[in-house]
Enzyme design. Structure first.
Site, PDB file in Angstrom:
ATOM      1  N   ASP A  90       1.061  -1.152   0.179  1.00 40.13           N
ATOM      2  CA  ASP A  90       0.303   0.485  -0.542  1.00 40.13           C
ATOM      3  C   ASP A  90       0.752   0.968   0.124  1.00 40.13           C
ATOM      4  O   ASP A  90       1.616   1.901   1.168  1.00 40.13           O
ATOM      5  CB  ASP A  90      -0.905  -0.001   0.867  1.00 40.13           C
ATOM      6  CG  ASP A  90      -1.853  -1.335   1.003  1.00 40.13           C
ATOM      7  OD1 ASP A  90      -2.050  -2.106   0.508  1.00 40.13           O
ATOM      8  OD2 ASP A  90      -3.308  -0.992   1.806  1.00 40.13           O
ATOM      9  N   LYS A 153      -6.597   3.077  -3.416  1.00 38.14           N
ATOM     10  CA  LYS A 153      -7.230   3.086  -2.130  1.00 38.14           C
ATOM     11  C   LYS A 153      -7.488   5.507  -0.856  1.00 38.14           C
ATOM     12  O   LYS A 153      -6.209   5.674  -1.802  1.00 38.14           O
ATOM     13  CB  LYS A 153      -5.955   3.210  -1.490  1.00 38.14           C
ATOM     14  CG  LYS A 153      -6.170   2.668   0.344  1.00 38.14           C
ATOM     15  CD  LYS A 153      -4.995   2.459   1.247  1.00 38.14           C
ATOM     16  CE  LYS A 153      -4.933   2.637   2.744  1.00 38.14           C
ATOM     17  NZ  LYS A 153      -4.098   2.170   3.360  1.00 38.14           N
ATOM     18  N   LYS A 183      -9.987   0.778  -2.490  1.00 32.11           N
ATOM     19  CA  LYS A 183     -10.114   0.626  -1.259  1.00 32.11           C
ATOM     20  C   LYS A 183     -10.279   1.909  -0.535  1.00 32.11           C
ATOM     21  O   LYS A 183      -9.702   3.217  -0.559  1.00 32.11           O
ATOM     22  CB  LYS A 183      -8.562  -0.256  -0.790  1.00 32.11           C
ATOM     23  CG  LYS A 183      -8.414  -0.513   0.484  1.00 32.11           C
ATOM     24  CD  LYS A 183      -6.681  -1.086   1.318  1.00 32.11           C
ATOM     25  CE  LYS A 183      -6.696  -0.621   2.944  1.00 32.11           C
ATOM     26  NZ  LYS A 183      -5.616  -1.201   2.832  1.00 32.11           N
TER      27      LYS A 183
HETATM   28  O1  LIG Z   1      -5.264   2.419   5.230  1.00 32.78           O
HETATM   29  C1  LIG Z   1      -5.360   2.331   7.015  1.00 32.78           C
HETATM   30  C2  LIG Z   1      -5.756   3.247   8.050  1.00 32.78           C
HETATM   31  O2  LIG Z   1      -4.679   3.766   8.748  1.00 32.78           O
HETATM   32  C3  LIG Z   1      -7.036   2.948   8.869  1.00 32.78           C
HETATM   33  O3  LIG Z   1      -7.062   4.029  10.015  1.00 32.78           O
HETATM   34  P1  LIG Z   1      -8.574   4.026  10.477  1.00 32.78           P
HETATM   35  O4  LIG Z   1      -7.642   3.816  12.198  1.00 32.78           O
HETATM   36  O5  LIG Z   1      -9.100   5.247  10.581  1.00 32.78           O
HETATM   37  O6  LIG Z   1      -9.281   3.042  10.841  1.00 32.78           O
END
Ligand SMILES: O=C[C@H](O)COP(=O)(O)O
Length: 223
Positions: A90, A153, A183
């Site tokens: 990613d 993403k 994503k």
């Molecule tokens: O893709 C990943 C993100 O850091 C997840 O974010 P979050 O902590 O707001 O769910």
């Protein structure tokens, strides 16, 4: 109102990217991902290599969270992560280059990472959609597809402008069509929000609050 998703866990990259995360936290994340039946765990590269139970994939971030790394550094980081077991990378784009309209820079850095992490490694391109205009979102999604990305993403989850929105997901999906997947990540705190992202076109969700969301509890978070 859309129909509830029965297999929501299989959409989830169960994520821990906090700077203060420890090895013990990552071990807990992996155990929780296995217990919940998430698609993968998503972690920082410094934790590699890790032992994973059968069936749980490993996603690793690259150029995270600012994206302000040389393309060569992102490529080297991705190659090392793949060598150490990553199934998916990613990567964060140079968001400022996108804001400037320098989509050539963005496409070229994605190409560099793609070359360093070829298929079957899955490449996701984090565009930080909350910091971009709709025009820039469309152009960056085109650049990502041209460079061979598998996913676009929305967000790192660390940008002050915010995380995923249904509007951004819908725009990204409309742009990439069937050439890539979308994503949604960052700030998804409820099951309803997760299902809204899927209805907007996301086929993967990046969630640090997977347990709460799967239990239909509202999770805490910065945004
Ligand atoms: O893709 C990943 C993100 O850091 C997840 O974010 P979050 O902590 O707001 O769910």
């Amino acid at each position: 109102m859309t129909a509830p998703i029965a297999d929501l866990a299989t959409y989830i990259d169960h994520t821990l990217l906090k700077p203060e995360a420890t090895r013990a936290d990552v071990e807990r994340l992996i155990a929780e991902g296995a217990e919940l039946g998430t698609y993968s765990v998503c972690i920082s590269p410094s934790f590699l290599p890790v032992q994973l139970p059968e069936g749980l994939k490993l996603a690793v971030v690259c150029g995270f969270p600012s994206g302000k790394h040389h393309a060569e550094v992102k490529a080297a980081e991705a190659a090392l992560s793949v060598a150490q077991g990553a199934d998916e990378i990613d990567m964060v784009i140079d968001v400022g280059a996108a804001v400037e309209g320098r989509y050539d820079i963005v496409e070229s850095e994605i190409r560099a990472v793609r070359a360093a992490a070829p298929a079957p490694t899955v490449l996701k391109v984090i565009i930080e959609s909350a910091a971009l205009s709709d025009e820039a979102i469309i152009a960056v999604c085109e650049a990502a597809v041209n460079a061979g990305a598998d996913f676009v993403k929305t967000s790192t989850g660390f940008h002050p402008a915010g995380g995923a929105s249904a509007h951004a997901v819908e725009l990204m999906k409309r742009t990439v069509g069937d050439r890539a997947e979308v994503k949604a990540s960052g700030g998804v705190r409820t099951r309803a929000a997760a299902e809204e992202m899927i209805a907007a076109g996301a086929t993967r969700l990046g969630l640090s609050s997977s347990r709460d969301i799967l239990a239909d509890r509202t999770a805490a978070g910065d945004y």
